[in-house]
Design an enzyme around this catalytic site. Structure first.
Site, short mmCIF file in Angstrom:
data_model
loop_
_atom_site.label_atom_id
_atom_site.label_comp_id
_atom_site.label_asym_id
_atom_site.label_seq_id
_atom_site.Cartn_x
_atom_site.Cartn_y
_atom_site.Cartn_z
N LYS A 101 13.02 -9.88 27.95
CA LYS A 101 12.90 -11.18 27.27
C LYS A 101 14.29 -11.64 26.88
CE LYS A 101 11.56 -13.41 22.98
NZ LYS A 101 10.72 -13.41 21.78
N GLY A 162 9.14 -17.43 13.38
CA GLY A 162 8.79 -16.97 12.04
C GLY A 162 8.28 -18.04 11.10
N ALA A 188 6.70 -17.94 19.71
CA ALA A 188 7.22 -18.38 18.40
C ALA A 188 6.43 -19.54 17.82
CB ALA A 188 8.70 -18.77 18.46
N GLY A 189 6.17 -19.42 16.54
CA GLY A 189 5.59 -20.52 15.78
C GLY A 189 4.11 -20.39 15.48
N ASN A 210 4.80 -12.28 16.75
CA ASN A 210 5.09 -11.09 15.96
C ASN A 210 4.75 -11.34 14.49
OD1 ASN A 210 6.14 -8.81 14.69
ND2 ASN A 210 8.02 -8.80 15.82
N THR A 211 5.45 -12.30 13.88
CA THR A 211 5.30 -12.53 12.45
C THR A 211 3.87 -12.88 12.05
OG1 THR A 211 7.56 -13.34 12.49
CG2 THR A 211 6.34 -13.69 10.46
#
Lengths: 264, 73
Positions: A101, A162, A188-189, A210-211
């Site tokens: 990535k 995040g 993301a997001g 992830n977050t």
């Protein structure tokens, strides 16, 4: 249903890709990964801690490479050169593993991608035989250029890393999907399950997060929610939703056979 | 350090470190307790394959980066 995600010629049953950062310990990381059903998991490459006990538990024990496909990332890199060096180290570290990535960031506050450095790094990495899944902005022109360079998946942000703000510009994701042939994976997001479902309903081929899982009050439960959301969203996309209309003169119940009014 | 007592300074993960001249990379890895661990090493911007750790020795001013895989998104 035989509906596989195919990246660089390899097929995966899960369309949910997850990160391994920000968990309270490796046991929680592993439990969340198992609940998510993810096969591809991102990892970061970092300096060894000099002077620390080399026998501390490590990620490779908790998340064995025999069970998961590692996707080493370039998180924290702000130049093409640093990103390329990081992934060369990753390839050496992971015995020649070439699926990576790429992300090159623009500034430490927003973590917004620097697409100019990203394009430069992608060119070098593809030339060196890496299979590059690339994190980028939701700019359809850049996305197409990254595909033309030879990236194996385009991974536009839905909103900032995040942030948990969800999908801010579904129209741009649509423009990207209309222009590129390789898988488009929202990266993301995503904040909660509905965000993941919406991404999949739009026709994205997968979601990376992830977050949203690690920062939930109960990460393992959220991992399971995300798995279901991605599956539900994918099924809804394949099923083809009904068209939206402001109102409908076509009720769901029969219009005939209604009992007569007593008020006439 | 035997009869070769010359000391050189190298940088390891950004920190200066004094080591005996001509030390094999494998010896450094061993001294750091990293033998058998999954690591990767870069010297002056170039990858040093693990298979060559025993045959490559350090030179004054070398800049080493030694990395592992950690949790990340």
């Amino acid at each position: 249903m035989n509906d596989k995600l195919i990246i660089a010629g390899k097929s995966y049953s899960s369309r949910l890709l997850v990160g391994t950062g920000k968990y309270k310990d490796f046991a929680e990381t592993r439990a969340a990964l198992d609940a998510s059903g993810a096969e591809i998991v991102t990892v970061a490459i970092r300096r060894t801690n000099l002077g620390q006990n080399a026998n501390e538990p490590n990620l490779l024990d908790a998340v064995p490479m025999s069970k998961f496909t590692y996707l080493p990332n370039t998180a924290g890199c702000y130049t093409a050169d640093d990103a390329v060096r990081t992934l060369r180290l990753a390839r050496e570290l992971l015995d020649g593993h070439s699926l990576v990535k790429l992300e090159v960031l623009g500034d430490p506050q927003s973590l917004y991608p620097n697409v100019i450095e990203t394009l430069a790094a992608a060119k070098t990495l593809v030339a060196e035989g890496f299979q590059v899944m690339v994190y980028t902005s939701d700019d359809p022109i850049i996305a197409k250029q990254l595909e033309d360079i030879g990236c194996v998946a385009i991974m536009p942000l839905a909103s900032l890393i995040g942030s948990g703000m969800g999908i801010l510009n579904p129209w741009n994701l649509q423009l990207i999907m209309e222009r590129v042939q390789v898988p488009v994976i929202v990266d993301a997001g995503v904040g909660t399950a509905s965000d993941a479902a919406i991404a999949m309903e739009l026709g994205c081929h997968g979601v990376l997060m992830n977050t949203a899982i690690a920062a939930a009050q109960q990460p393992v439960l959220m991992a399971s929610a995300m798995k279901q959301a991605v599956e539900a969203g994918r099924s809804a996309f394949l099923a083809g939703r009904m068209p939206k209309k402001l109102y409908s003169a076509s009720p769901s119940s029969p219009t005939a056979g209604i009992i007569s009014s007593t008020r006439s | 350090m035997g009869n070769n007592s010359k000391v050189i300074t190298v940088s390891i993960n950004g920190e200066p470190r004094q080591l005996p001249a001509n030390m094999a990379i494998a010896s450094l890895i061993d001294e750091m307790g990293l033998t058998g661990k999954r690591i990767a090493l870069e010297r002056n911007g170039e990858i040093v394959p693990r298979s060559t750790f025993t045959t490559q020795s350090l030179s004054a001013g070398d800049k080493l980066e030694i990395v592992v895989a950690v949790g990340g998104g």
